[in-house]
Write a protein that holds these residues in place. Structure first.
Motif, PDB file in Angstrom:
ATOM      1  N   ALA A  81     -13.161 -29.047  34.832  1.00  0.00           N
ATOM      2  CA  ALA A  81     -12.679 -27.843  33.985  1.00  0.00           C
ATOM      3  C   ALA A  81     -11.291 -27.973  33.494  1.00  0.00           C
ATOM      4  CB  ALA A  81     -12.963 -26.741  34.792  1.00  0.00           C
ATOM      5  N   VAL A  82     -11.059 -27.541  32.322  1.00  0.00           N
ATOM      6  CA  VAL A  82      -9.583 -27.388  31.954  1.00  0.00           C
ATOM      7  C   VAL A  82      -9.340 -26.339  31.481  1.00  0.00           C
ATOM      8  CG1 VAL A  82      -7.962 -28.423  30.028  1.00  0.00           C
ATOM      9  CG2 VAL A  82      -9.749 -29.850  31.005  1.00  0.00           C
ATOM     10  N   VAL A  83      -7.905 -25.961  31.963  1.00  0.00           N
ATOM     11  CA  VAL A  83      -7.663 -24.334  31.759  1.00  0.00           C
ATOM     12  C   VAL A  83      -6.106 -24.503  31.458  1.00  0.00           C
ATOM     13  CG1 VAL A  83      -9.193 -23.205  33.300  1.00  0.00           C
ATOM     14  CG2 VAL A  83      -7.072 -23.971  34.350  1.00  0.00           C
ATOM     15  N   ILE A  84      -5.729 -23.782  30.880  1.00  0.00           N
ATOM     16  CA  ILE A  84      -3.983 -23.648  30.602  1.00  0.00           C
ATOM     17  C   ILE A  84      -3.341 -22.810  31.662  1.00  0.00           C
ATOM     18  CG2 ILE A  84      -2.186 -23.358  28.821  1.00  0.00           C
ATOM     19  CD1 ILE A  84      -4.121 -24.283  26.766  1.00  0.00           C
ATOM     20  N   THR A  85      -2.436 -22.976  32.366  1.00  0.00           N
ATOM     21  CA  THR A  85      -1.676 -22.052  33.229  1.00  0.00           C
ATOM     22  C   THR A  85      -0.133 -22.616  33.218  1.00  0.00           C
ATOM     23  OG1 THR A  85      -1.938 -23.748  35.046  1.00  0.00           O
ATOM     24  CG2 THR A  85      -3.612 -22.142  34.663  1.00  0.00           C
ATOM     25  N   TRP A  86       0.507 -21.555  33.698  1.00  0.00           N
ATOM     26  CA  TRP A  86       2.062 -21.820  33.632  1.00  0.00           C
ATOM     27  C   TRP A  86       2.546 -22.813  34.725  1.00  0.00           C
ATOM     28  CZ3 TRP A  86       5.830 -20.843  30.693  1.00  0.00           C
ATOM     29  CH2 TRP A  86       7.240 -21.008  31.219  1.00  0.00           C
ATOM     30  N   SER A  87       3.153 -23.831  34.199  1.00  0.00           N
ATOM     31  CA  SER A  87       3.664 -24.967  35.058  1.00  0.00           C
ATOM     32  C   SER A  87       5.059 -24.637  35.577  1.00  0.00           C
ATOM     33  CB  SER A  87       3.544 -26.205  34.195  1.00  0.00           C
ATOM     34  OG  SER A  87       4.582 -27.289  35.188  1.00  0.00           O
ATOM     35  N   PRO A  88       5.527 -24.389  36.561  1.00  0.00           N
ATOM     36  CA  PRO A  88       6.753 -23.965  37.003  1.00  0.00           C
ATOM     37  C   PRO A  88       7.789 -25.163  36.916  1.00  0.00           C
ATOM     38  CG  PRO A  88       5.324 -23.133  38.647  1.00  0.00           C
ATOM     39  CD  PRO A  88       4.354 -23.795  37.753  1.00  0.00           C
ATOM     40  N   LYS A  89       7.021 -26.400  37.208  1.00  0.00           N
ATOM     41  CA  LYS A  89       7.900 -27.686  37.015  1.00  0.00           C
ATOM     42  C   LYS A  89       8.367 -28.019  35.785  1.00  0.00           C
ATOM     43  CE  LYS A  89       7.392 -32.876  37.689  1.00  0.00           C
ATOM     44  NZ  LYS A  89       6.827 -33.763  38.225  1.00  0.00           N
ATOM     45  N   PHE A  90       7.416 -27.648  34.619  1.00  0.00           N
ATOM     46  CA  PHE A  90       8.002 -28.042  33.203  1.00  0.00           C
ATOM     47  C   PHE A  90       8.165 -26.560  32.561  1.00  0.00           C
ATOM     48  CE2 PHE A  90       5.043 -31.429  34.307  1.00  0.00           C
ATOM     49  CZ  PHE A  90       5.537 -32.516  33.875  1.00  0.00           C
ATOM     50  N   LYS A  91       8.131 -25.606  33.211  1.00  0.00           N
ATOM     51  CA  LYS A  91       8.385 -24.249  32.791  1.00  0.00           C
ATOM     52  C   LYS A  91       7.821 -24.245  30.928  1.00  0.00           C
ATOM     53  CE  LYS A  91      12.766 -23.993  35.032  1.00  0.00           C
ATOM     54  NZ  LYS A  91      12.406 -24.786  36.148  1.00  0.00           N
ATOM     55  N   MET A  92       6.554 -24.308  31.166  1.00  0.00           N
ATOM     56  CA  MET A  92       5.792 -23.967  30.022  1.00  0.00           C
ATOM     57  C   MET A  92       4.350 -23.971  30.301  1.00  0.00           C
ATOM     58  SD  MET A  92       6.101 -27.843  28.213  1.00  0.00           S
ATOM     59  CE  MET A  92       5.624 -27.328  26.750  1.00  0.00           C
ATOM     60  N   TRP A  93       3.397 -23.617  29.472  1.00  0.00           N
ATOM     61  CA  TRP A  93       2.030 -23.434  29.567  1.00  0.00           C
ATOM     62  C   TRP A  93       1.539 -24.904  29.461  1.00  0.00           C
ATOM     63  CZ3 TRP A  93      -0.131 -19.125  31.612  1.00  0.00           C
ATOM     64  CH2 TRP A  93       0.617 -17.981  31.532  1.00  0.00           C
ATOM     65  N   LEU A  94       0.663 -25.348  30.199  1.00  0.00           N
ATOM     66  CA  LEU A  94       0.118 -26.638  30.238  1.00  0.00           C
ATOM     67  C   LEU A  94      -1.437 -26.665  30.639  1.00  0.00           C
ATOM     68  CD1 LEU A  94       2.963 -28.821  31.610  1.00  0.00           C
ATOM     69  CD2 LEU A  94       2.202 -28.681  29.237  1.00  0.00           C
ATOM     70  N   PRO A  95      -2.255 -27.772  30.052  1.00  0.00           N
ATOM     71  CA  PRO A  95      -3.625 -27.755  30.664  1.00  0.00           C
ATOM     72  C   PRO A  95      -3.379 -28.352  32.161  1.00  0.00           C
ATOM     73  CG  PRO A  95      -3.310 -28.742  28.507  1.00  0.00           C
ATOM     74  CD  PRO A  95      -2.015 -28.466  29.041  1.00  0.00           C
TER      75      PRO A  95
END
Length: 97
Positions: A13-27
């Motif tokens: 399954a693929v969802v989009i969540t906030w990435s603290p590492k990249f500081k953006m919403w990512l799959p």
């Protein structure tokens, strides 16, 4: 225990969540409990070469061997498609073979 380097063949399954590492919403890939424990944080993100990832999936145009082009553009396009599908109430899956 050493972690495997390749994402196991399966359907995720693929969802989009906030990435603290990249500081953006990512799959983000979601699997069963074992996958989520061993492969915590497998994302789809931008990058141009293998040096830009520690096991995540990079997107872009593969025109030069060992290098991706237009990664930022293709990540944006992919995120748009995922959001559109989710807005229609559809699940998004990625199959690794």
């Amino acid at each position: 225990m050493l972690k495997p380097f390749a994402i196991p063949e399966d359907r995720y399954a693929v969802v989009i969540t906030w990435s603290p590492k990249f500081k953006m919403w990512l799959p983000l890939l979601l699997g069963g409990p074992d996958f989520n424990h061993l492969f915590k944080g497998i994302r789809i993100h931008m990058g141009n070469t293998a040096k830009d990832t520690a096991g995540c999936i990079l997107v872009g145009r593969n025109q030069i061997v060992g290098q991706l082009l237009e990664s930022r553009k293709w990540l944006y396009e992919l995120k748009q498609k995922i959001v559109e599908a989710k807005n229609r109430g559809e699940a998004v899956w990625l199959t690794i073979k």
